[in-house]
Design a protein around this motif. Structure first.
Motif, PDB file in Angstrom:
ATOM      1  N   ASN A  41       2.072   1.863   7.259  1.00 17.80           N
ATOM      2  CA  ASN A  41       2.473   2.640   8.424  1.00 17.80           C
ATOM      3  C   ASN A  41       3.743   2.051   9.042  1.00 17.80           C
ATOM      4  OD1 ASN A  41       0.860   4.915   9.364  1.00 17.80           O
ATOM      5  ND2 ASN A  41       0.976   3.993  11.391  1.00 17.80           N
ATOM      6  N   PRO A  42       4.685   2.885   9.476  1.00 17.52           N
ATOM      7  CA  PRO A  42       5.857   2.349  10.181  1.00 17.52           C
ATOM      8  C   PRO A  42       5.462   1.695  11.499  1.00 17.52           C
ATOM      9  CG  PRO A  42       6.269   4.590   9.411  1.00 17.52           C
ATOM     10  CD  PRO A  42       4.798   4.330   9.239  1.00 17.52           C
ATOM     11  N   GLY A  43       6.311   0.811  11.979  1.00 15.10           N
ATOM     12  CA  GLY A  43       6.118   0.250  13.306  1.00 15.10           C
ATOM     13  C   GLY A  43       6.439   1.279  14.372  1.00 15.10           C
ATOM     14  N   CYS A  44       6.097   0.954  15.611  1.00 12.89           N
ATOM     15  CA  CYS A  44       6.283   1.933  16.689  1.00 12.89           C
ATOM     16  C   CYS A  44       7.753   2.201  16.975  1.00 12.89           C
ATOM     17  CB  CYS A  44       5.553   1.479  17.950  1.00 12.89           C
ATOM     18  SG  CYS A  44       6.007  -0.157  18.556  1.00 12.89           S
ATOM     19  N   PHE A  45       8.584   1.157  17.039  1.00 11.87           N
ATOM     20  CA  PHE A  45      10.011   1.373  17.261  1.00 11.87           C
ATOM     21  C   PHE A  45      10.657   2.134  16.102  1.00 11.87           C
ATOM     22  CE2 PHE A  45       9.666  -2.504  20.075  1.00 11.87           C
ATOM     23  CZ  PHE A  45       9.913  -1.832  21.263  1.00 11.87           C
ATOM     24  N   PRO A  46      10.394   1.747  14.846  1.00 13.04           N
ATOM     25  CA  PRO A  46      10.949   2.528  13.736  1.00 13.04           C
ATOM     26  C   PRO A  46      10.476   3.976  13.731  1.00 13.04           C
ATOM     27  CG  PRO A  46      10.351   0.353  12.962  1.00 13.04           C
ATOM     28  CD  PRO A  46       9.813   0.469  14.363  1.00 13.04           C
ATOM     29  N   ALA A  47       9.227   4.240  14.133  1.00 11.77           N
ATOM     30  CA  ALA A  47       8.740   5.620  14.149  1.00 11.77           C
ATOM     31  C   ALA A  47       9.606   6.483  15.055  1.00 11.77           C
ATOM     32  CB  ALA A  47       7.283   5.662  14.608  1.00 11.77           C
ATOM     33  N   ALA A  48       9.928   5.976  16.242  1.00 10.88           N
ATOM     34  CA  ALA A  48      10.771   6.730  17.169  1.00 10.88           C
ATOM     35  C   ALA A  48      12.218   6.784  16.695  1.00 10.88           C
ATOM     36  CB  ALA A  48      10.696   6.100  18.559  1.00 10.88           C
ATOM     37  N   THR A  49      12.727   5.666  16.213  1.00 14.22           N
ATOM     38  CA  THR A  49      14.135   5.566  15.832  1.00 14.22           C
ATOM     39  C   THR A  49      14.452   6.381  14.585  1.00 14.22           C
ATOM     40  OG1 THR A  49      14.241   3.343  16.786  1.00 14.22           O
ATOM     41  CG2 THR A  49      15.956   3.947  15.210  1.00 14.22           C
ATOM     42  N   GLY A  98       0.095   6.305  19.322  1.00  9.38           N
ATOM     43  CA  GLY A  98      -0.116   7.561  18.596  1.00  9.38           C
ATOM     44  C   GLY A  98       0.757   7.592  17.361  1.00  9.38           C
ATOM     45  N   LYS A  99       1.894   8.302  17.455  1.00  8.31           N
ATOM     46  CA  LYS A  99       2.821   8.338  16.319  1.00  8.31           C
ATOM     47  C   LYS A  99       3.256   6.943  15.909  1.00  8.31           C
ATOM     48  CE  LYS A  99       4.557  11.406  14.579  1.00  8.31           C
ATOM     49  NZ  LYS A  99       4.090  12.077  13.333  1.00  8.31           N
ATOM     50  N   GLY A 100       3.310   6.019  16.878  1.00  6.19           N
ATOM     51  CA  GLY A 100       3.744   4.668  16.572  1.00  6.19           C
ATOM     52  C   GLY A 100       2.691   3.784  15.942  1.00  6.19           C
ATOM     53  N   ALA A 101       1.465   4.288  15.788  1.00  7.61           N
ATOM     54  CA  ALA A 101       0.397   3.476  15.196  1.00  7.61           C
ATOM     55  C   ALA A 101      -0.692   4.372  14.617  1.00  7.61           C
ATOM     56  CB  ALA A 101      -0.167   2.500  16.229  1.00  7.61           C
ATOM     57  N   ALA A 102      -1.776   4.576  15.372  1.00  8.72           N
ATOM     58  CA  ALA A 102      -2.967   5.222  14.819  1.00  8.72           C
ATOM     59  C   ALA A 102      -2.762   6.699  14.505  1.00  8.72           C
ATOM     60  CB  ALA A 102      -4.138   5.054  15.789  1.00  8.72           C
ATOM     61  N   SER A 155     -10.968  -3.335  -3.107  1.00  4.62           N
ATOM     62  CA  SER A 155     -11.026  -2.572  -4.346  1.00  4.62           C
ATOM     63  C   SER A 155      -9.961  -1.482  -4.386  1.00  4.62           C
ATOM     64  CB  SER A 155     -12.416  -1.932  -4.493  1.00  4.62           C
ATOM     65  OG  SER A 155     -12.423  -0.974  -5.528  1.00  4.62           O
ATOM     66  N   LYS A 156      -9.395  -1.266  -5.560  1.00  2.37           N
ATOM     67  CA  LYS A 156      -8.396  -0.217  -5.746  1.00  2.37           C
ATOM     68  C   LYS A 156      -8.993   1.163  -5.537  1.00  2.37           C
ATOM     69  CE  LYS A 156      -5.003  -2.984  -6.813  1.00  2.37           C
ATOM     70  NZ  LYS A 156      -3.858  -3.153  -5.871  1.00  2.37           N
ATOM     71  N   ASP A 157     -10.316   1.257  -5.562  1.00  5.65           N
ATOM     72  CA  ASP A 157     -10.971   2.550  -5.330  1.00  5.65           C
ATOM     73  C   ASP A 157     -10.914   2.975  -3.861  1.00  5.65           C
ATOM     74  OD1 ASP A 157     -11.671   2.727  -8.013  1.00  5.65           O
ATOM     75  OD2 ASP A 157     -13.577   1.692  -7.703  1.00  5.65           O
ATOM     76  N   VAL A 158     -10.591   2.023  -2.996  1.00  7.07           N
ATOM     77  CA  VAL A 158     -10.522   2.310  -1.564  1.00  7.07           C
ATOM     78  C   VAL A 158      -9.066   2.542  -1.178  1.00  7.07           C
ATOM     79  CG1 VAL A 158     -11.004   1.471   0.770  1.00  7.07           C
ATOM     80  CG2 VAL A 158     -12.530   0.863  -1.129  1.00  7.07           C
ATOM     81  N   LYS A 159      -8.767   3.683  -0.620  1.00  5.35           N
ATOM     82  CA  LYS A 159      -7.424   3.945  -0.119  1.00  5.35           C
ATOM     83  C   LYS A 159      -7.217   3.170   1.183  1.00  5.35           C
ATOM     84  CE  LYS A 159      -7.014   8.637  -2.035  1.00  5.35           C
ATOM     85  NZ  LYS A 159      -8.268   8.634  -2.815  1.00  5.35           N
ATOM     86  N   ILE A 160      -6.022   2.616   1.366  1.00  6.01           N
ATOM     87  CA  ILE A 160      -5.740   1.808   2.557  1.00  6.01           C
ATOM     88  C   ILE A 160      -4.508   2.344   3.283  1.00  6.01           C
ATOM     89  CG2 ILE A 160      -5.185  -0.480   3.448  1.00  6.01           C
ATOM     90  CD1 ILE A 160      -6.455  -1.691   0.972  1.00  6.01           C
ATOM     91  N   VAL A 161      -4.626   2.455   4.593  1.00  4.87           N
ATOM     92  CA  VAL A 161      -3.460   2.663   5.452  1.00  4.87           C
ATOM     93  C   VAL A 161      -3.343   1.424   6.317  1.00  4.87           C
ATOM     94  CG1 VAL A 161      -2.365   4.068   7.218  1.00  4.87           C
ATOM     95  CG2 VAL A 161      -3.788   5.166   5.474  1.00  4.87           C
ATOM     96  N   ASP A 162      -2.267   0.656   6.107  1.00  2.00           N
ATOM     97  CA  ASP A 162      -2.065  -0.584   6.856  1.00  2.00           C
ATOM     98  C   ASP A 162      -1.207  -0.281   8.078  1.00  2.00           C
ATOM     99  OD1 ASP A 162      -1.817  -3.117   7.786  1.00  2.00           O
ATOM    100  OD2 ASP A 162      -0.690  -3.908   6.077  1.00  2.00           O
ATOM    101  N   GLY A 186       5.051   4.835   4.885  1.00  4.09           N
ATOM    102  CA  GLY A 186       4.478   6.101   5.334  1.00  4.09           C
ATOM    103  C   GLY A 186       5.193   6.751   6.494  1.00  4.09           C
ATOM    104  N   LEU A 187       6.466   7.050   6.340  1.00  3.54           N
ATOM    105  CA  LEU A 187       7.219   7.788   7.360  1.00  3.54           C
ATOM    106  C   LEU A 187       6.893   9.264   7.169  1.00  3.54           C
ATOM    107  CD1 LEU A 187       9.238   7.208   9.665  1.00  3.54           C
ATOM    108  CD2 LEU A 187      11.075   7.607   8.018  1.00  3.54           C
TER     109      LEU A 187
END
Length: 325
Positions: free
Chosen positions: A128-136, A295-299, A90-97, A111-112
Protein backbone atom coordinates in the motif's frame (compact mmCIF):
# COMPACT_ATOMS: atom_id res chain seq x y z
CA UNK A 1 -19.05 -15.43 -1.53
CA UNK A 2 -17.41 -14.89 1.85
CA UNK A 3 -13.64 -14.51 2.12
CA UNK A 4 -11.77 -15.11 5.35
CA UNK A 5 -9.56 -12.16 6.26
CA UNK A 6 -7.24 -11.20 9.07
CA UNK A 7 -5.66 -8.03 10.39
CA UNK A 8 -2.29 -7.85 12.10
CA UNK A 9 -1.64 -4.61 13.93
CA UNK A 10 -5.32 -4.20 14.72
CA UNK A 11 -4.62 -2.11 17.82
CA UNK A 12 -3.21 0.81 15.83
CA UNK A 13 -5.06 3.54 13.96
CA UNK A 14 -4.54 1.91 10.54
CA UNK A 15 -5.57 -1.50 11.78
CA UNK A 16 -8.57 -0.06 13.58
CA UNK A 17 -9.70 1.70 10.40
CA UNK A 18 -9.28 -1.57 8.48
CA UNK A 19 -11.48 -3.22 11.10
CA UNK A 20 -14.18 -0.57 10.63
CA UNK A 21 -14.23 -1.04 6.86
CA UNK A 22 -14.07 -4.84 6.91
CA UNK A 23 -16.86 -5.03 9.49
CA UNK A 24 -19.22 -3.60 6.87
CA UNK A 25 -17.74 -5.30 3.83
CA UNK A 26 -20.18 -7.48 1.87
CA UNK A 27 -17.62 -10.21 1.05
CA UNK A 28 -14.97 -10.09 3.79
CA UNK A 29 -15.37 -11.99 7.05
CA UNK A 30 -12.91 -11.04 9.78
CA UNK A 31 -11.77 -14.26 11.44
CA UNK A 32 -8.33 -13.31 12.75
CA UNK A 33 -7.01 -10.27 14.61
CA UNK A 34 -3.47 -9.92 15.93
CA UNK A 35 -1.63 -7.37 18.03
CA UNK A 36 1.09 -7.11 20.63
CA UNK A 37 0.02 -5.10 23.66
CA UNK A 38 -3.63 -6.12 23.30
CA UNK A 39 -3.11 -9.85 22.72
CA UNK A 40 -5.52 -11.94 24.77
CA UNK A 41 -8.27 -9.34 24.92
CA UNK A 42 -11.51 -9.42 22.98
CA UNK A 43 -12.17 -6.94 20.19
CA UNK A 44 -15.01 -5.37 22.14
CA UNK A 45 -12.60 -4.47 24.94
CA UNK A 46 -10.43 -2.51 22.51
CA UNK A 47 -13.23 -1.25 20.28
CA UNK A 48 -16.42 -0.96 22.38
CA UNK A 49 -18.53 -0.06 19.35
CA UNK A 50 -17.55 -3.09 17.26
CA UNK A 51 -20.48 -5.01 15.70
CA UNK A 52 -21.86 -7.79 17.91
CA UNK A 53 -20.78 -10.49 15.45
CA UNK A 54 -17.13 -9.52 16.04
CA UNK A 55 -17.26 -8.57 19.71
CA UNK A 56 -16.02 -11.91 21.02
CA UNK A 57 -13.12 -12.31 18.60
CA UNK A 58 -9.93 -12.63 20.66
CA UNK A 59 -6.86 -10.66 19.60
CA UNK A 60 -4.00 -13.10 19.07
CA UNK A 61 -0.30 -12.53 19.56
CA UNK A 62 1.12 -12.03 16.07
CA UNK A 63 2.83 -15.17 14.85
CA UNK A 64 2.91 -15.87 11.10
CA UNK A 65 3.43 -19.58 11.81
CA UNK A 66 0.07 -19.80 13.60
CA UNK A 67 -2.27 -18.18 11.12
CA UNK A 68 -5.66 -19.81 10.60
CA UNK A 69 -6.89 -20.45 7.08
CA UNK A 70 -7.12 -17.03 5.44
CA UNK A 71 -7.78 -15.63 2.00
CA UNK A 72 -6.40 -12.15 2.71
CA UNK A 73 -4.18 -10.70 5.43
CA UNK A 74 -3.98 -6.97 6.08
CA UNK A 75 -0.69 -6.04 7.78
CA UNK A 76 -0.65 -2.67 9.55
CA UNK A 77 2.72 -2.65 11.25
CA UNK A 78 5.36 0.06 11.73
CA UNK A 79 7.98 0.42 9.02
CA UNK A 80 10.70 -2.13 9.65
CA UNK A 81 8.42 -4.54 11.49
CA UNK A 82 6.76 -6.49 8.70
CA UNK A 83 9.33 -7.67 6.12
CA UNK A 84 10.74 -10.66 8.00
CA UNK A 85 7.44 -11.84 9.43
CA UNK A 86 5.40 -11.52 6.24
CA UNK A 87 8.05 -13.49 4.34
CA UNK A 88 6.97 -16.48 6.47
CA UNK A 89 3.29 -16.24 5.52
CA UNK A 90 2.06 -18.93 3.14
CA UNK A 91 1.93 -17.97 -0.54
CA UNK A 92 -1.69 -19.15 -0.49
CA UNK A 93 -2.58 -16.11 1.60
CA UNK A 94 -2.89 -12.82 -0.24
CA UNK A 95 -1.29 -9.91 1.64
CA UNK A 96 -1.87 -6.17 1.56
CA UNK A 97 0.93 -4.50 3.51
CA UNK A 98 -0.27 -1.13 4.82
CA UNK A 99 3.17 -0.50 6.34
CA UNK A 100 6.24 0.71 4.51
CA UNK A 101 8.51 -2.32 4.17
CA UNK A 102 7.50 -3.49 0.69
CA UNK A 103 6.94 -0.37 -1.40
CA UNK A 104 8.77 -0.81 -4.71
CA UNK A 105 10.32 -4.05 -3.46
CA UNK A 106 10.80 -6.96 -5.86
CA UNK A 107 8.00 -9.49 -5.63
CA UNK A 108 5.49 -6.89 -4.43
CA UNK A 109 3.20 -4.70 -6.50
CA UNK A 110 2.98 -1.04 -5.56
CA UNK A 111 -0.73 -0.60 -4.97
CA UNK A 112 -1.46 2.88 -6.30
CA UNK A 113 -4.95 1.67 -6.99
CA UNK A 114 -6.49 4.72 -8.68
CA UNK A 115 -3.59 5.15 -11.11
CA UNK A 116 -2.80 1.58 -12.19
CA UNK A 117 -5.49 -0.85 -10.99
CA UNK A 118 -4.58 -3.23 -13.80
CA UNK A 119 -1.19 -3.83 -12.14
CA UNK A 120 -2.89 -4.81 -8.89
CA UNK A 121 -5.61 -7.11 -10.19
CA UNK A 122 -5.00 -10.76 -9.38
CA UNK A 123 -1.75 -10.21 -7.48
CA UNK A 124 -0.97 -11.87 -4.16
CA UNK A 125 1.48 -9.39 -2.62
CA UNK A 126 0.55 -5.70 -2.64
CA UNK A 127 2.35 -2.82 -0.92
CA UNK A 128 0.00 0.00 0.00
CA UNK A 129 1.27 3.54 -0.69
CA UNK A 130 1.99 5.82 2.23
CA UNK A 131 -0.45 8.57 3.12
CA UNK A 132 1.61 11.45 1.71
CA UNK A 133 2.36 9.60 -1.56
CA UNK A 134 -1.33 8.69 -1.91
CA UNK A 135 -2.29 12.37 -1.93
CA UNK A 136 0.75 13.55 -3.90
CA UNK A 137 0.88 10.93 -6.63
CA UNK A 138 -2.84 11.00 -7.39
CA UNK A 139 -2.52 14.74 -8.01
CA UNK A 140 0.66 14.44 -10.08
CA UNK A 141 -0.13 11.34 -12.14
CA UNK A 142 -2.28 13.01 -14.85
CA UNK A 143 0.27 15.80 -15.29
CA UNK A 144 3.27 13.46 -15.45
CA UNK A 145 1.54 11.00 -17.79
CA UNK A 146 0.45 13.86 -20.06
CA UNK A 147 3.91 15.50 -20.05
CA UNK A 148 2.36 18.72 -18.72
CA UNK A 149 5.05 19.19 -16.08
CA UNK A 150 8.73 18.41 -15.70
CA UNK A 151 9.44 15.45 -13.39
CA UNK A 152 12.42 17.23 -11.84
CA UNK A 153 12.43 20.03 -9.29
CA UNK A 154 9.02 19.24 -7.83
CA UNK A 155 8.38 20.77 -4.41
CA UNK A 156 5.80 19.13 -2.14
CA UNK A 157 4.48 21.06 0.87
CA UNK A 158 2.40 18.61 2.92
CA UNK A 159 0.16 18.91 5.98
CA UNK A 160 -1.11 15.95 7.99
CA UNK A 161 -3.31 15.22 10.97
CA UNK A 162 -1.85 13.71 14.13
CA UNK A 163 -3.20 10.19 13.53
CA UNK A 164 -0.57 9.85 10.82
CA UNK A 165 1.98 9.30 13.59
CA UNK A 166 0.18 6.11 14.61
CA UNK A 167 -1.42 5.18 17.89
CA UNK A 168 1.96 5.14 19.60
CA UNK A 169 2.18 8.83 18.76
CA UNK A 170 5.88 8.90 17.93
CA UNK A 171 7.00 8.02 21.48
CA UNK A 172 4.02 9.95 22.83
CA UNK A 173 5.30 13.30 21.54
CA UNK A 174 1.94 14.12 20.00
CA UNK A 175 -0.36 14.36 22.98
CA UNK A 176 -3.00 17.06 23.19
CA UNK A 177 -0.87 19.57 25.10
CA UNK A 178 2.03 19.28 22.65
CA UNK A 179 -0.05 19.31 19.47
CA UNK A 180 -2.96 21.65 20.11
CA UNK A 181 -2.52 25.07 18.47
CA UNK A 182 0.88 24.01 17.19
CA UNK A 183 2.26 23.59 13.66
CA UNK A 184 5.33 21.37 13.38
CA UNK A 185 7.56 20.73 10.34
CA UNK A 186 9.48 17.46 10.51
CA UNK A 187 11.44 14.95 8.47
CA UNK A 188 13.20 17.66 6.47
CA UNK A 189 15.31 16.28 3.59
CA UNK A 190 15.09 12.69 4.87
CA UNK A 191 11.46 11.69 5.28
CA UNK A 192 10.80 7.97 4.79
CA UNK A 193 8.37 8.69 1.92
CA UNK A 194 10.98 10.47 -0.24
CA UNK A 195 12.31 7.35 -2.02
CA UNK A 196 8.77 6.11 -2.62
CA UNK A 197 7.75 9.44 -4.16
CA UNK A 198 10.86 9.75 -6.32
CA UNK A 199 10.61 6.19 -7.65
CA UNK A 200 6.93 6.52 -8.56
CA UNK A 201 7.36 9.94 -10.17
CA UNK A 202 10.07 8.43 -12.37
CA UNK A 203 7.83 5.49 -13.29
CA UNK A 204 4.91 7.76 -14.16
CA UNK A 205 6.95 10.24 -16.19
CA UNK A 206 9.73 8.20 -17.69
CA UNK A 207 12.17 10.76 -16.31
CA UNK A 208 14.20 11.28 -13.15
CA UNK A 209 12.75 13.01 -10.12
CA UNK A 210 15.97 14.91 -9.46
CA UNK A 211 15.54 17.94 -7.24
CA UNK A 212 12.43 16.59 -5.48
CA UNK A 213 11.74 18.45 -2.24
CA UNK A 214 9.24 17.11 0.28
CA UNK A 215 8.44 18.85 3.56
CA UNK A 216 5.67 17.50 5.82
CA UNK A 217 4.01 19.45 8.62
CA UNK A 218 1.97 18.18 11.54
CA UNK A 219 -1.21 20.19 12.11
CA UNK A 220 -3.52 19.98 15.16
CA UNK A 221 -6.31 17.88 13.68
CA UNK A 222 -6.98 14.16 13.89
CA UNK A 223 -7.32 13.14 10.24
CA UNK A 224 -6.48 14.47 6.82
CA UNK A 225 -3.63 15.14 4.41
CA UNK A 226 -3.36 18.16 2.13
CA UNK A 227 -0.44 18.53 -0.27
CA UNK A 228 0.41 21.65 -2.27
CA UNK A 229 2.81 20.73 -5.05
CA UNK A 230 4.86 23.24 -7.04
CA UNK A 231 5.93 22.11 -10.53
CA UNK A 232 7.47 23.52 -13.68
CA UNK A 233 5.26 23.53 -16.76
CA UNK A 234 3.53 25.79 -19.28
CA UNK A 235 0.08 24.17 -19.16
CA UNK A 236 -2.95 26.26 -18.25
CA UNK A 237 -5.26 25.56 -15.34
CA UNK A 238 -7.93 24.36 -17.78
CA UNK A 239 -5.49 21.97 -19.45
CA UNK A 240 -4.47 20.47 -16.11
CA UNK A 241 -8.06 20.00 -14.99
CA UNK A 242 -9.02 18.49 -18.34
CA UNK A 243 -6.05 16.09 -18.25
CA UNK A 244 -7.04 14.92 -14.76
CA UNK A 245 -10.69 14.43 -15.69
CA UNK A 246 -9.71 12.33 -18.70
CA UNK A 247 -7.11 10.37 -16.72
CA UNK A 248 -9.57 9.50 -13.95
CA UNK A 249 -12.64 9.06 -16.13
CA UNK A 250 -14.63 6.15 -14.71
CA UNK A 251 -12.52 5.89 -11.56
CA UNK A 252 -14.76 5.71 -8.50
CA UNK A 253 -12.69 7.44 -5.87
CA UNK A 254 -10.90 10.42 -7.45
CA UNK A 255 -12.74 13.73 -7.61
CA UNK A 256 -11.33 16.54 -9.76
CA UNK A 257 -12.50 19.90 -8.45
CA UNK A 258 -12.33 23.45 -9.85
CA UNK A 259 -11.73 24.88 -6.39
CA UNK A 260 -8.92 23.93 -3.98
CA UNK A 261 -9.92 20.86 -1.93
CA UNK A 262 -10.21 20.75 1.84
CA UNK A 263 -9.28 17.92 4.17
CA UNK A 264 -12.76 17.62 5.67
CA UNK A 265 -14.16 16.70 2.24
CA UNK A 266 -12.44 13.30 2.54
CA UNK A 267 -12.82 12.54 6.26
CA UNK A 268 -13.75 8.91 6.91
CA UNK A 269 -13.73 8.01 3.21
CA UNK A 270 -11.58 6.46 0.51
CA UNK A 271 -11.93 9.55 -1.68
CA UNK A 272 -9.05 11.48 -3.20
CA UNK A 273 -9.55 15.09 -4.27
CA UNK A 274 -7.26 16.81 -6.78
CA UNK A 275 -7.20 20.30 -8.25
CA UNK A 276 -4.84 22.61 -10.12
CA UNK A 277 -3.85 26.22 -10.66
CA UNK A 278 -1.35 27.26 -13.33
CA UNK A 279 0.44 30.34 -14.62
CA UNK A 280 2.07 29.51 -17.99
CA UNK A 281 3.89 32.84 -18.13
CA UNK A 282 5.71 31.95 -14.92
CA UNK A 283 6.28 28.31 -15.95
CA UNK A 284 4.35 27.34 -12.82
CA UNK A 285 1.81 24.62 -12.14
CA UNK A 286 0.38 24.08 -8.67
CA UNK A 287 -1.24 20.71 -7.99
CA UNK A 288 -3.28 20.06 -4.87
CA UNK A 289 -4.28 16.74 -3.35
CA UNK A 290 -6.39 15.77 -0.35
CA UNK A 291 -7.00 12.38 1.26
CA UNK A 292 -7.96 11.02 4.66
CA UNK A 293 -4.65 9.63 5.91
CA UNK A 294 -6.42 6.65 7.49
CA UNK A 295 -8.73 6.16 4.48
CA UNK A 296 -7.14 6.54 1.06
CA UNK A 297 -3.84 7.02 2.86
CA UNK A 298 -4.03 3.65 4.62
CA UNK A 299 -6.93 1.26 5.25
CA UNK A 300 -9.30 2.56 2.56
CA UNK A 301 -6.83 2.02 -0.25
CA UNK A 302 -5.82 -1.29 1.35
CA UNK A 303 -9.41 -2.54 1.07
CA UNK A 304 -9.57 -1.17 -2.48
CA UNK A 305 -6.41 -3.13 -3.32
CA UNK A 306 -7.81 -6.25 -1.63
CA UNK A 307 -10.95 -5.95 -3.75
CA UNK A 308 -8.78 -5.79 -6.87
CA UNK A 309 -6.64 -8.81 -6.00
CA UNK A 310 -9.70 -10.86 -5.05
CA UNK A 311 -11.68 -10.09 -8.20
CA UNK A 312 -14.38 -8.19 -6.30
CA UNK A 313 -16.02 -4.91 -7.29
CA UNK A 314 -13.44 -2.25 -6.56
CA UNK A 315 -15.91 -0.22 -4.52
CA UNK A 316 -17.06 -3.07 -2.26
CA UNK A 317 -17.22 -1.90 1.34
CA UNK A 318 -16.06 1.59 0.39
CA UNK A 319 -19.25 3.32 -0.79
CA UNK A 320 -19.87 5.26 2.40
CA UNK A 321 -20.00 9.06 2.25
CA UNK A 322 -17.44 11.18 4.12
CA UNK A 323 -18.19 12.32 7.65
CA UNK A 324 -19.60 15.82 7.90
CA UNK A 325 -19.09 17.96 9.86
Amino acid sequence: MSMRVGIVGISGFGGGEALRLIAGHPSFELVYAAGESTAGSRLVERFPGVPAKLAGLVIEKWDPAKLPQLDVLFASLPTGASAEALARVSKDVKIVDIGGDHRHVEGWVYGLADVWPEKVEGQSRVANPGCFPAATLNALAPLLAGKLIEPGNIVVDAKTGISGAGRGGGDNKFGYAESNENLVPYGLLKHVHMPELATTIALLSGGAADGLVFTPHLVPMTRGVLVTIYCRGTATTAQCLDAARRFYDGRAFVRVTDTPPQTKWATGSNLSFVSYAADPERNLVIALGVVDNLGKGAAGQAVQNANLICGLPETAGLDGAPLWP
